[in-house]
Design a protein around this motif. Structure first.
Motif, PDB file in Angstrom:
ATOM      1  N   THR A 259     -30.365  19.163  76.959  1.00 60.13           N
ATOM      2  CA  THR A 259     -30.941  17.816  76.898  1.00 60.13           C
ATOM      3  C   THR A 259     -31.947  17.763  75.761  1.00 60.13           C
ATOM      4  O   THR A 259     -32.471  18.793  75.316  1.00 60.13           O
ATOM      5  N   TYR A 260     -32.216  16.540  75.293  1.00 56.79           N
ATOM      6  CA  TYR A 260     -33.118  16.370  74.162  1.00 56.79           C
ATOM      7  C   TYR A 260     -33.711  14.976  74.210  1.00 56.79           C
ATOM      8  O   TYR A 260     -33.061  14.028  74.648  1.00 56.79           O
ATOM      9  N   SER A 261     -34.936  14.858  73.764  1.00 57.51           N
ATOM     10  CA  SER A 261     -35.566  13.539  73.701  1.00 57.51           C
ATOM     11  C   SER A 261     -34.811  12.647  72.722  1.00 57.51           C
ATOM     12  O   SER A 261     -34.437  13.084  71.636  1.00 57.51           O
ATOM     13  N   GLY A 262     -34.629  11.402  73.098  1.00 59.96           N
ATOM     14  CA  GLY A 262     -33.934  10.457  72.233  1.00 59.96           C
ATOM     15  C   GLY A 262     -34.685  10.102  70.971  1.00 59.96           C
ATOM     16  O   GLY A 262     -34.131   9.447  70.081  1.00 59.96           O
ATOM     17  N   ALA A 263     -35.939  10.517  70.851  1.00 59.90           N
ATOM     18  CA  ALA A 263     -36.728  10.233  69.649  1.00 59.90           C
ATOM     19  C   ALA A 263     -36.970  11.479  68.811  1.00 59.90           C
ATOM     20  O   ALA A 263     -37.781  11.465  67.893  1.00 59.90           O
ATOM     21  N   GLY A 264     -36.304  12.575  69.134  1.00 56.43           N
ATOM     22  CA  GLY A 264     -36.447  13.773  68.330  1.00 56.43           C
ATOM     23  C   GLY A 264     -37.353  14.809  68.948  1.00 56.43           C
ATOM     24  O   GLY A 264     -37.782  14.695  70.092  1.00 56.43           O
ATOM     25  N   ALA A 265     -37.680  15.821  68.160  1.00 56.12           N
ATOM     26  CA  ALA A 265     -38.347  17.009  68.673  1.00 56.12           C
ATOM     27  C   ALA A 265     -39.813  16.800  69.021  1.00 56.12           C
ATOM     28  O   ALA A 265     -40.372  17.548  69.823  1.00 56.12           O
ATOM     29  N   THR A 266     -40.468  15.806  68.437  1.00 58.25           N
ATOM     30  CA  THR A 266     -41.921  15.685  68.601  1.00 58.25           C
ATOM     31  C   THR A 266     -42.363  14.432  69.349  1.00 58.25           C
ATOM     32  O   THR A 266     -43.561  14.189  69.483  1.00 58.25           O
ATOM     33  N   LEU A 267     -41.410  13.637  69.821  1.00 55.83           N
ATOM     34  CA  LEU A 267     -41.752  12.351  70.428  1.00 55.83           C
ATOM     35  C   LEU A 267     -40.831  12.072  71.601  1.00 55.83           C
ATOM     36  O   LEU A 267     -39.620  12.264  71.501  1.00 55.83           O
ATOM     37  N   GLN A 268     -41.414  11.641  72.734  1.00 50.98           N
ATOM     38  CA  GLN A 268     -40.583  11.243  73.867  1.00 50.98           C
ATOM     39  C   GLN A 268     -39.896   9.921  73.555  1.00 50.98           C
ATOM     40  O   GLN A 268     -40.552   8.925  73.265  1.00 50.98           O
ATOM     41  N   GLY A 269     -38.569   9.915  73.590  1.00 51.50           N
ATOM     42  CA  GLY A 269     -37.832   8.685  73.366  1.00 51.50           C
ATOM     43  C   GLY A 269     -38.061   7.687  74.483  1.00 51.50           C
ATOM     44  O   GLY A 269     -38.325   8.051  75.632  1.00 51.50           O
ATOM     45  N   LEU A 270     -37.953   6.410  74.145  1.00 56.32           N
ATOM     46  CA  LEU A 270     -38.167   5.344  75.121  1.00 56.32           C
ATOM     47  C   LEU A 270     -37.058   4.298  75.007  1.00 56.32           C
ATOM     48  O   LEU A 270     -36.631   3.940  73.904  1.00 56.32           O
ATOM     49  N   ILE A 271     -36.607   3.823  76.162  1.00 55.70           N
ATOM     50  CA  ILE A 271     -35.632   2.741  76.266  1.00 55.70           C
ATOM     51  C   ILE A 271     -36.400   1.433  76.442  1.00 55.70           C
ATOM     52  O   ILE A 271     -37.404   1.388  77.148  1.00 55.70           O
ATOM     53  N   ALA A 272     -35.908   0.370  75.808  1.00 55.57           N
ATOM     54  CA  ALA A 272     -36.692  -0.872  75.826  1.00 55.57           C
ATOM     55  C   ALA A 272     -35.822  -2.117  75.880  1.00 55.57           C
ATOM     56  O   ALA A 272     -34.695  -2.139  75.368  1.00 55.57           O
ATOM     57  N   ALA A 273     -36.392  -3.155  76.497  1.00 58.08           N
ATOM     58  CA  ALA A 273     -35.837  -4.498  76.367  1.00 58.08           C
ATOM     59  C   ALA A 273     -35.987  -4.893  74.906  1.00 58.08           C
ATOM     60  O   ALA A 273     -37.050  -4.729  74.319  1.00 58.08           O
ATOM     61  N   THR A 274     -34.907  -5.413  74.322  1.00 61.84           N
ATOM     62  CA  THR A 274     -34.849  -5.619  72.874  1.00 61.84           C
ATOM     63  C   THR A 274     -34.600  -7.090  72.579  1.00 61.84           C
ATOM     64  O   THR A 274     -33.638  -7.679  73.077  1.00 61.84           O
ATOM     65  N   THR A 275     -35.483  -7.679  71.759  1.00 63.73           N
ATOM     66  CA  THR A 275     -35.363  -9.090  71.437  1.00 63.73           C
ATOM     67  C   THR A 275     -35.567  -9.287  69.939  1.00 63.73           C
ATOM     68  O   THR A 275     -36.151  -8.430  69.266  1.00 63.73           O
ATOM     69  N   LYS A 276     -35.046 -10.366  69.411  1.00 61.50           N
ATOM     70  CA  LYS A 276     -35.173 -10.636  67.980  1.00 61.50           C
ATOM     71  C   LYS A 276     -36.638 -10.666  67.580  1.00 61.50           C
ATOM     72  O   LYS A 276     -37.480 -11.221  68.293  1.00 61.50           O
ATOM     73  N   LYS A 277     -36.964 -10.072  66.456  1.00 60.31           N
ATOM     74  CA  LYS A 277     -38.350  -9.963  66.016  1.00 60.31           C
ATOM     75  C   LYS A 277     -38.990 -11.343  65.922  1.00 60.31           C
ATOM     76  O   LYS A 277     -38.405 -12.293  65.403  1.00 60.31           O
ATOM     77  N   ASP A 278     -40.201 -11.426  66.442  1.00 57.55           N
ATOM     78  CA  ASP A 278     -41.007 -12.652  66.410  1.00 57.55           C
ATOM     79  C   ASP A 278     -40.365 -13.813  67.163  1.00 57.55           C
ATOM     80  O   ASP A 278     -40.599 -14.985  66.853  1.00 57.55           O
ATOM     81  N   SER A 279     -39.557 -13.490  68.171  1.00 59.58           N
ATOM     82  CA  SER A 279     -38.929 -14.543  68.982  1.00 59.58           C
ATOM     83  C   SER A 279     -39.905 -15.165  69.975  1.00 59.58           C
ATOM     84  O   SER A 279     -39.618 -16.199  70.576  1.00 59.58           O
ATOM     85  N   GLY A 280     -41.044 -14.493  70.181  1.00 63.95           N
ATOM     86  CA  GLY A 280     -42.017 -14.977  71.155  1.00 63.95           C
ATOM     87  C   GLY A 280     -41.762 -14.509  72.567  1.00 63.95           C
ATOM     88  O   GLY A 280     -42.472 -14.892  73.492  1.00 63.95           O
ATOM     89  N   LEU A 281     -40.755 -13.656  72.739  1.00 62.11           N
ATOM     90  CA  LEU A 281     -40.369 -13.251  74.087  1.00 62.11           C
ATOM     91  C   LEU A 281     -40.899 -11.881  74.485  1.00 62.11           C
ATOM     92  O   LEU A 281     -40.989 -11.579  75.678  1.00 62.11           O
ATOM     93  N   VAL A 282     -41.288 -11.045  73.522  1.00 62.73           N
ATOM     94  CA  VAL A 282     -41.617  -9.662  73.867  1.00 62.73           C
ATOM     95  C   VAL A 282     -42.857  -9.554  74.752  1.00 62.73           C
ATOM     96  O   VAL A 282     -42.917  -8.707  75.651  1.00 62.73           O
ATOM     97  N   GLU A 283     -43.852 -10.389  74.545  1.00 64.08           N
ATOM     98  CA  GLU A 283     -45.064 -10.323  75.373  1.00 64.08           C
ATOM     99  C   GLU A 283     -44.773 -10.636  76.845  1.00 64.08           C
ATOM    100  O   GLU A 283     -45.174  -9.881  77.731  1.00 64.08           O
ATOM    101  N   PRO A 284     -44.084 -11.756  77.154  1.00 61.32           N
ATOM    102  CA  PRO A 284     -43.758 -11.985  78.573  1.00 61.32           C
ATOM    103  C   PRO A 284     -42.815 -10.941  79.150  1.00 61.32           C
ATOM    104  O   PRO A 284     -42.902 -10.622  80.340  1.00 61.32           O
ATOM    105  N   LEU A 285     -41.925 -10.382  78.336  1.00 60.47           N
ATOM    106  CA  LEU A 285     -41.063  -9.307  78.832  1.00 60.47           C
ATOM    107  C   LEU A 285     -41.900  -8.106  79.253  1.00 60.47           C
ATOM    108  O   LEU A 285     -41.707  -7.547  80.338  1.00 60.47           O
ATOM    109  N   ALA A 286     -42.836  -7.693  78.396  1.00 61.50           N
ATOM    110  CA  ALA A 286     -43.693  -6.552  78.720  1.00 61.50           C
ATOM    111  C   ALA A 286     -44.547  -6.843  79.949  1.00 61.50           C
ATOM    112  O   ALA A 286     -44.735  -5.978  80.814  1.00 61.50           O
TER     113      ALA A 286
END
Length: 327
Positions: A259-286
């Motif tokens: 097994t391996y981190s999805g972000a490489g050897a030095t960083l824990q990878g993270l899965i995220a809800a993904t929205t178009k940049k500056d759509s205004g939706l990321v803050e309420p999603l978080a």
């Protein structure tokens, strides 16, 4: 808080990520259930039928009010998800048409908090991003890893750790912890994923070190990949660790050999809800993700699918992700 410095993940950052240990077996008396066991030994019977009886939560007015007006007025949250079968992340129920798994369950909770009706739109992996780019869909819940390259076009609200799994035939004798362990091997991976990016980088690293490169193979669907693995046409399949572990446990024909981190050897990878940049939706999603973490429904969903080990304790907006390939 949603700043990168405020991340509170459930596990330390490790190059070799902790494995999600799953076991699954069909119940001969009930074809619509399976048993999934987490690493702590707890066993949970999961529902594979189209009648999911999903865990629900209440609307939070203050968070719902943050949703862009166009989406509030429409009344639906248009979620895009991969149409590929990847239990326990996202796959089809026993009716072969109802989308189930941890991804749609988390999306459903978020829609509840936002006071919106969930609409899941299954598409091929590449069309997830095409649809987000054109604003056809509001947000992707499809095991999407945060990467520095993707952050140029999308905003992310994290909700799970991202760990990758190397799957081989049972008793293969392989053990994979780094690039040298895949030198000269034939490895299957899905195109356009962070798994592919990692594998390509490892292959290049091997060549620079005088080792054999990786023979990278691509297949149209999961069934073709597993046929190739069983027939010996490939040595290893690199994919999301939850999927690899679930498949290995449910078939008894394969095993996770690294097994391996999805972000490489030095960083824990993270899965995220993904929205178009500056759509205004990321803050309420978080904010919605933080709400379900705090009210306990998030933990219930992860436990339901045997993924408690991938829990995070708050949602981050645009944290550090898989680095860009060095030029």
């Amino acid at each position: 808080m949603h700043a990168p410095t405020a991340r509170r993940t459930a596990a330390a950052v490790l190059g070799l990520a902790a494995a999600v240990v799953l076991s699954a077996c069909g119940n001969p008396d009930d074809a619509a259930t399976a048993e999934v066991a987490g690493a702590n030994g707890d066993t949970t019977k999961i529902n594979l039928s189209p009648d999911q009886n999903r865990i629900t939560t209440e609307k939070v007015e203050s968070i719902a009010a943050q949703v862009p007006a166009e989406i509030r007025e429409r009344g639906t949250l248009e979620v895009v998800d991969s149409s590929g079968s990847a239990a326990p992340l996202t796959f089809f129920a026993t009716d072969n048409k109802t989308v189930i798994g941890v991804e749609p369950d988390i999306a459903s909770l978020v829609a509840d908090v936002l006071g919106l009706k969930l609409r899941i739109n299954p598409v091929s992996w590449e069309n997830i991003f095409v649809g987000l780019d054109s604003a056809k869909y509001d947000v992707g819940f499809s095991n999407i890893t945060v990467t520095e390259e993707r952050k140029e076009k999308y905003d992310f609200a994290t909700y799970r750790e991202d760990n990758l799994g190397f799957e081989a035939k049972k008793d293969s004798g392989l053990k994979i912890t780094g690039p040298e362990d895949v030198a000269g091997l034939t490895v299957a991976v899905s195109s356009g994923t962070n798994q592919e990016k990692l594998l390509v980088e490892w292959s290049e690293e091997n060549e620079k070190a005088g080792r054999e490169p990786v023979d990278i193979k691509y297949y149209q669907n999961e069934s073709d990949t597993y046929l190739a693995l069983q027939s010996g046409r490939i040595d290893v399949y690199l994919g999301p660790n939850p999927t690899a572990a679930y498949h290995a446990a449910s078939t008894g024909k394969t095993e996770v050999v690294g097994t391996y981190s999805g972000a490489g050897a030095t960083l824990q990878g993270l899965i995220a809800a993904t929205t178009k940049k500056d759509s205004g939706l990321v803050e309420p999603l978080a904010a919605a993700l933080d709400e379900i973490v705090d009210n306990g429904t998030y933990a219930k969903v992860l436990k339901r699918w045997g993924l408690s080990d991938e829990a995070i304790t708050d949602s981050e907006i645009n944290p550090p992700g898989l680095p860009k390939t060095a030029s």
